[in-house]
Design a protein around this motif. Structure first.
Motif, PDB file in Angstrom:
ATOM      1  N   PRO A  81     -31.946 -23.765   7.746  1.00  9.70           N
ATOM      2  CA  PRO A  81     -31.146 -24.040   6.540  1.00  9.70           C
ATOM      3  C   PRO A  81     -31.785 -23.489   5.256  1.00  9.70           C
ATOM      4  N   GLU A  82     -33.119 -23.444   5.198  1.00  8.67           N
ATOM      5  CA  GLU A  82     -33.795 -22.874   4.030  1.00  8.67           C
ATOM      6  C   GLU A  82     -33.471 -21.387   3.889  1.00  8.67           C
ATOM      7  N   LEU A  83     -33.360 -20.683   5.005  1.00 11.22           N
ATOM      8  CA  LEU A  83     -33.024 -19.256   4.966  1.00 11.22           C
ATOM      9  C   LEU A  83     -31.564 -19.060   4.580  1.00 11.22           C
ATOM     10  N   LEU A  84     -30.693 -19.904   5.096  1.00  5.24           N
ATOM     11  CA  LEU A  84     -29.277 -19.809   4.756  1.00  5.24           C
ATOM     12  C   LEU A  84     -29.084 -19.993   3.248  1.00  5.24           C
ATOM     13  N   GLU A  85     -29.829 -20.911   2.660  1.00 10.58           N
ATOM     14  CA  GLU A  85     -29.753 -21.155   1.212  1.00 10.58           C
ATOM     15  C   GLU A  85     -30.187 -19.937   0.400  1.00 10.58           C
ATOM     16  N   GLN A  86     -30.975 -19.052   1.002  1.00 11.20           N
ATOM     17  CA  GLN A  86     -31.463 -17.868   0.292  1.00 11.20           C
ATOM     18  C   GLN A  86     -30.456 -16.718   0.325  1.00 11.20           C
ATOM     19  N   GLY A  87     -29.289 -16.956   0.934  1.00 16.51           N
ATOM     20  CA  GLY A  87     -28.183 -16.020   0.823  1.00 16.51           C
ATOM     21  C   GLY A  87     -28.163 -14.843   1.777  1.00 16.51           C
ATOM     22  N   ILE A  88     -28.852 -14.914   2.901  1.00 13.43           N
ATOM     23  CA  ILE A  88     -28.855 -13.789   3.845  1.00 13.43           C
ATOM     24  C   ILE A  88     -27.633 -13.780   4.750  1.00 13.43           C
ATOM     25  N   ALA A  89     -26.960 -14.933   4.834  1.00 15.00           N
ATOM     26  CA  ALA A  89     -25.846 -15.076   5.773  1.00 15.00           C
ATOM     27  C   ALA A  89     -24.926 -16.201   5.313  1.00 15.00           C
ATOM     28  N   GLU A  90     -23.814 -16.303   6.036  1.00 15.11           N
ATOM     29  CA  GLU A  90     -22.890 -17.416   5.846  1.00 15.11           C
ATOM     30  C   GLU A  90     -22.702 -18.089   7.194  1.00 15.11           C
ATOM     31  N   ASN A  91     -22.634 -19.400   7.173  1.00 20.38           N
ATOM     32  CA  ASN A  91     -22.361 -20.140   8.394  1.00 20.38           C
ATOM     33  C   ASN A  91     -20.868 -20.028   8.679  1.00 20.38           C
ATOM     34  N   THR A  92     -20.509 -19.579   9.879  1.00 26.56           N
ATOM     35  CA  THR A  92     -19.100 -19.403  10.226  1.00 26.56           C
ATOM     36  C   THR A  92     -18.411 -20.725  10.551  1.00 26.56           C
ATOM     37  N   GLY A  93     -19.189 -21.757  10.822  1.00 23.03           N
ATOM     38  CA  GLY A  93     -18.613 -23.024  11.256  1.00 23.03           C
ATOM     39  C   GLY A  93     -18.433 -23.088  12.769  1.00 23.03           C
ATOM     40  N   LEU A  94     -18.656 -21.963  13.451  1.00 21.04           N
ATOM     41  CA  LEU A  94     -18.574 -21.920  14.911  1.00 21.04           C
ATOM     42  C   LEU A  94     -19.952 -22.228  15.490  1.00 21.04           C
ATOM     43  N   THR A  95     -19.975 -22.855  16.652  1.00 28.31           N
ATOM     44  CA  THR A  95     -21.239 -23.189  17.311  1.00 28.31           C
ATOM     45  C   THR A  95     -21.122 -22.949  18.806  1.00 28.31           C
ATOM     46  N   LYS A  96     -22.277 -22.926  19.453  1.00 31.00           N
ATOM     47  CA  LYS A  96     -22.335 -22.851  20.920  1.00 31.00           C
ATOM     48  C   LYS A  96     -23.299 -23.937  21.362  1.00 31.00           C
ATOM     49  N   ARG A  97     -22.900 -24.690  22.351  1.00 29.37           N
ATOM     50  CA  ARG A  97     -23.730 -25.776  22.862  1.00 29.37           C
ATOM     51  C   ARG A  97     -24.434 -25.314  24.128  1.00 29.37           C
ATOM     52  N   SER A  98     -25.710 -25.674  24.209  1.00 28.76           N
ATOM     53  CA  SER A  98     -26.499 -25.416  25.414  1.00 28.76           C
ATOM     54  C   SER A  98     -27.418 -26.614  25.599  1.00 28.76           C
ATOM     55  N   GLY A  99     -27.236 -27.322  26.685  1.00 28.47           N
ATOM     56  CA  GLY A  99     -28.024 -28.538  26.894  1.00 28.47           C
ATOM     57  C   GLY A  99     -27.716 -29.544  25.799  1.00 28.47           C
TER      58      GLY A  99
END
Length: 156
Positions: A81-99
């Motif tokens: 989340p710290e990296l996301l706040e630095q503006g390198i990307a946007e969260n799409t809201g999509l996820t993948k579950r594993s375990g």
């Protein structure tokens, strides 16, 4: 080359420098493609002291048909989340579950990927565009039919 400052699990500030690698992934027909692997190196006081800190992205071995996207390894990269706040990307809201873990899908900014990736990003981008133009079965990709009198549009 960009750098990021994060707080590690001991509360210390760490400087990370991203670089782009490529995973080998396949589409649903078994065609091999490159996927995005974002590696984070911890910078030392000298180049010899720089070492790999983490791999931000994770691969499930499958081709992601949204350009410049990758799943984020929040299981091992608690600081994501710290990296996301630095503006390198946007969260799409999509996820993948594993375990017991759920991995968010981020859409990275193209200029960020170009800056950290160089030739690796060019290879990924060329491969992605080539694949999407020819379509998954080797034929042409989706084409637009002329609009009917009702104003609708269909995809072949």
């Amino acid at each position: 080359m960009p750098t990021f400052r994060i707080t590690d699990c001991f509360g210390e500030q760490v400087t990370l420098q991203p670089r782009l690698g490529l995973y080998s992934v396949t589409d649903f027909m078994g065609q091999e493609m490159p996927g995005l692997a974002i590696i984070l190196d911890r910078l030392g006081s000298t180049p010899e002291e720089t070492e790999q800190y983490a791999v931000l992205t994770t691969s499930f071995g499958e081709f992601i048909s949204i350009k410049d996207c990758a799943y984020i390894d929040t299981n091992n990269c608690y600081f994501a989340p710290e990296l996301l706040e630095q503006g390198i990307a946007e969260n799409t809201g999509l996820t993948k579950r594993s375990g017991f873990c759920e991995y968010p899908l981020w859409h990275f900014k193209e200029d960020f990927l170009r800056e950290i990736g160089g030739d690796a990003y060019e290879k990924y981008s060329r491969s992605f565009h080539s694949y999407m133009q020819k379509g998954p079965f080797g034929g042409p990709g989706p084409v637009e039919e002329p609009k009917s009198q009702m104003g609708g549009m269909r995809m072949k």
